[in-house]
Design an enzyme around this catalytic site. Structure first.
Site, short mmCIF file in Angstrom:
data_model
loop_
_atom_site.label_atom_id
_atom_site.label_comp_id
_atom_site.label_asym_id
_atom_site.label_seq_id
_atom_site.Cartn_x
_atom_site.Cartn_y
_atom_site.Cartn_z
CB ALA A 117 -18.00 -24.20 -13.77
CE LYS A 118 -18.15 -30.64 -18.48
NZ LYS A 118 -19.28 -31.10 -18.09
#
Ligand code: NAD
Length: 428
Positions: A117-118
């Site tokens: 994720a980011k």
């Protein structure tokens, strides 16, 4: 299927430097060589969830400003999504998507049970007070709260965010769920459930893979000449630890210029000099060079640990290092990969070389969930086990499939993610 769009032309330098196109180019090649079936290709090429929030925040002068924030979860197939949150004025959804996918491959290449994720908030932290940053962080956390959690998605610091930011996220999340939930973020202060060895972990991991690469090429660390770009967390720690281990750090490149000493720089003295003067230039223990002069020095190891896109199709032919260890994320563009391969540069790709950080983040999450904390020696020992083992796997994958180390790392990662997805099957 064309889920993701970007306006950059892949054949231009701008296109070459587009993080999404760079990530896709590597993904596509690894998927093709793996013979990934069409369905799996489509699933793994697209993020699984993209959250966009527009957050109203009261500024110190009473005005209300609206900030845009993102959280992209690329995959949760192998475990909770994992990835940093960055605060910067130029954060884009494209960039966050690319970095989220990168995290999936990075966690898979070192075989830790996380997806990718980011997140990011479009803001200029240098123009905001601590109170404003705290309010932005807390409101961003509240907006994405249903989508994060120790079992769901575990944020961490990234560009312009730090241990304090993580403490605010942890506190906001804990207030909502009604108990202290330290494992919701990593990169926290030690007193709030952070891990020993985390600040050094990325630089230490870089050193560990450098040692493996030198061994692979039959070179001794004691005589290895190392050039490092970026004297920050990753490059500074790597320099310090490598110098202690007997490497010769012959050049350090910073924004303002570079410093060179063929006998090896005194890294603690250079650190003191830079913190006193704000620069590496005119360091009494070395000679000044320009950044590019230092970057293209004849050396054994080049460790770019500053920013993305520093080695492109325009300058890759000038690299004279035998080994390129990518401390930074995305320092090399796809256009440069082939040139480096033709010149027999041994590349330790970013998703492996800088994975020491996320590996110790994984240890932090494990310790938080156990409520039992390890000493630093144990953290470092377990980090070494993971880095050495997966370096070996990437190199033998490259040998077996006749590909370069970067494509091998992607193939290994894709294979690991695809095989758990096949085992799990597709729900509904
Ligand atoms: P940092 O901000 O602590 O350090 C970066 C350093 O690079 C700074 O000293 C900066 O002045 C210098 N720099 C910037 N542009 C430069 C240029 N053009 N030439 C020379 N020096 C330049 O950041 P960091 O945490 O060390 O991260 C560096 C890179 O490593 C980034 O790509 C980051 O995404 C990646 N990374 C960091 C971690 C981590 O744990 N910190 C983990 C994985 C990857």
């Amino acid at each position: 299927m064309e889920v993701i769009t970007t306006t950059a032309d892949p054949s231009s330098l701008e296109g070459e430097m587009n993080p999404l196109l760079a990530a896709e180019a590597r993904f596509d090649e690894a998927a093709r060589r793996l013979g990934l079936d069409d369905g799996m290709f489509k699933v793994l090429r697209a993020p699984s969830k993209e959250i966009i929030v527009h957050i109203p925040v009261a500024l110190d002068d009473g005005r209300v400003e609206v900030f845009t924030g993102y959280r992209v979860q690329h995959s949760q197939a192998r475990g909770p999504a994992k990835g940093g949150v960055r605060f910067a004025p130029d954060v884009t959804l494209d960039e966050v998507r690319a970095l989220a996918a990168w995290m999936t491959w990075k966690c898979a290449v070192v075989n830790i049970p996380f997806g990718g994720a980011k997140g990011g908030v479009v803001c200029d932290p240098h123009l905001l007070s601590q109170f404003e940053l705290e309010r932005i962080t807390r409101r961003y956390t509240a907006e994405i709260l249903p989508f994060i959690g120790p079992e769901i998605d575990v944020p961490a610091p990234d560009m312009n965010t730090n241990a304090q930011t993580m403490a605010w996220i942890m506190d906001t999340y804990s207030m909502h769920v009604g108990h202290t939930a330290t494992a919701v973020v990593t990169g926290k202060p030690l007193d709030l459930g952070g891990s020993r060895g985390r600040p050094e972990a990325t630089g230490r991991g870089c050193m560990m893979v450098t040692q493996q690469a030198l061994q692979q090429l039959g070179l001794a660390p004691q005589s290895a000449r190392v050039v490092i770009q970026g004297f920050g967390n990753v490059g500074g720690m790597a320099a310090k630890l490598m110098a202690e281990a007997g490497f010769r750090i012959v050049a350090m490149i910073e924004v303002e210029g570079a410093v060179y000493n063929p006998n090896g720089l005194d890294i603690p003295a250079l650190m003191r000099y830079r913190s006193e003067t704000g620069s590496v230039v005119d360091f009494p223990g070395g000679d000044n060079l320009s950044g590019p002069e230092a970057m293209f020095l004849d050396c054994d190891v080049l460790l770019p640990a500053a920013k993305e896109n520093v080695i492109t199709s325009r300058n890759a032919a000038k690299i004279r290092a035998k080994i390129l260890v990518e401390g930074a994320n995305g320092p090399t563009t796809p256009g440069a990969d082939e040139i480096l391969a033709d010149n027999h540069v041994f590349v330790v790709p970013d998703i492996l070389a800088n994975a020491g950080g996320v590996t110790v983040s994984y240890f932090e999450w494990v310790q938080d969930r156990q409520g039992f904390f390890w000493n630093e020696d144990l953290v470092n020992e377990r980090l070494k086990e993971i880095m050495v083992e997966n370096f070996g796997r990437v190199v033998s994958y490259a040998d077996k499939h006749g590909v370069n180390n970067r494509i091998a790392a992607y193939m290994l990662a894709l294979d690991r993610v695809a095989s758990v997805m096949k085992l799990r099957g597709f729900y509904a």
